[in-house]
Design a protein around this motif. Sequence first.
Motif, short mmCIF file in Angstrom:
data_model
loop_
_atom_site.label_atom_id
_atom_site.label_comp_id
_atom_site.label_asym_id
_atom_site.label_seq_id
_atom_site.Cartn_x
_atom_site.Cartn_y
_atom_site.Cartn_z
N GLN A 103 0.86 -1.19 0.00
CA GLN A 103 0.00 0.00 0.00
C GLN A 103 0.89 1.23 0.00
N PRO A 159 -7.87 0.32 -12.55
CA PRO A 159 -8.52 -0.65 -11.67
C PRO A 159 -8.68 -2.02 -12.33
N ASN A 160 -8.49 -3.06 -11.52
CA ASN A 160 -8.75 -4.43 -11.97
C ASN A 160 -7.90 -4.86 -13.16
N TRP A 167 -3.75 -5.05 -9.32
CA TRP A 167 -4.39 -3.88 -8.70
C TRP A 167 -5.46 -4.37 -7.73
N LEU A 168 -5.38 -3.94 -6.48
CA LEU A 168 -6.42 -4.31 -5.51
C LEU A 168 -7.25 -3.12 -5.08
N GLY A 169 -6.70 -1.93 -5.22
CA GLY A 169 -7.39 -0.72 -4.81
C GLY A 169 -6.58 0.47 -5.29
N PRO A 170 -7.13 1.69 -5.09
CA PRO A 170 -6.46 2.88 -5.62
C PRO A 170 -5.01 3.03 -5.15
N GLN A 171 -4.69 2.54 -3.97
CA GLN A 171 -3.31 2.63 -3.52
C GLN A 171 -2.81 1.27 -3.04
N GLU A 172 -3.36 0.21 -3.57
CA GLU A 172 -3.05 -1.12 -3.03
C GLU A 172 -2.83 -2.14 -4.14
N ALA A 194 -9.85 -9.20 -10.75
CA ALA A 194 -10.98 -8.64 -10.01
C ALA A 194 -11.10 -9.33 -8.67
N GLN A 195 -11.47 -8.56 -7.69
CA GLN A 195 -11.87 -9.14 -6.42
C GLN A 195 -13.38 -9.24 -6.47
N THR A 196 -13.88 -10.45 -6.33
CA THR A 196 -15.31 -10.63 -6.50
C THR A 196 -15.75 -11.88 -5.73
N LEU A 197 -16.99 -12.30 -5.98
CA LEU A 197 -17.51 -13.49 -5.32
C LEU A 197 -17.67 -14.60 -6.34
#
Lengths: 97, 202
Positions: B49, B73-74, B86-91, B159-162
């Motif tokens: 991060q 993103p993604n 990419w997991l998040g804007p700063q992660e 993507a982080q998803t279900l």
Amino acid sequence: MLLIACPWCGEREELEFHYGGQAHVGYPANPEGLTDSEWAEYLFVRDNPKGLFAERWSHAAGCRRWFNLIRHTVTHQILAVQSNRPVAAGQPKPVIP
Amino acid sequence: MTAENLPTLHALRRSPIGHLTDVLAEHSAAGRRSVRLREVPFLAQLDLQLHQHGSAAFDRIASALGEPLPTTPNTAVEAGDLRVLWLGPQEWLLIGPDGSAPATADLLRAALGDEPGSLVDVSANRTTLELAGPAARQVLEKGCALDLHPRSFGPGRCAQTLLSKVGVILHQVDAEPTYRLLVRGSFAQYLADWLLDAMVLL
Ligand SMILES: [Zn+2]
């Protein structure tokens, strides 16, 4: 099932999100100066409009970022999404009409 | 821990679904409508991060890795034998071969310098399932709401998803397609069982 547009990830199904209640509830400037009922008001009492409502959501199963959106509580139509993602210059911030 | 007892410790490691290796292989089918499932255990995973994009550390990390961290993103990039998601804007999640975490962590910590940020070895967080073959997308579509059609999801996308209600990090590695699914250890058996079932009933 709502389709919610995460400001970062785009449209994802509602199951991926966590609801955070009413948006723009400011922390009291002087919390120790409040009476018990004023404090309870801040903690627990929220608007419950039949119509447009600004609320917080978190993309819990995705990028885990918080953002605001404006949803119509009857139709569930989402009118605007707002986050701290840098947006194109000149793009207006959403407000409840 | 000393260097001498490391081989012993490695021999004692158990991946969450190591006992399913043969089962996964048996259920992997060949042919035009084929799909293969295997576990890729013990990959090195580092969660990075940063305070913000465009910092000096961001640039130093890009030079150290030979590739800038993905800011779309993604998406994911490959940098040598590392894959950066990419997991998040700063992660970001940096995935490398088994055993590579300490060396990669040293590299990144040196690049981070004094700037605010965090780097955590999360290798034990998740194991990796690899689902590949012409029918792989069809299997995932039984339990994943994302549009995985090549017009909107392809190699280099993550993507982080279900998937079947289980939180996963999904990464499409190539166009065959090959997908990697990073899943928490305690959900791995359930997800493997679910995938096996979805593969049988194609
Ligand atoms: Zn998101």
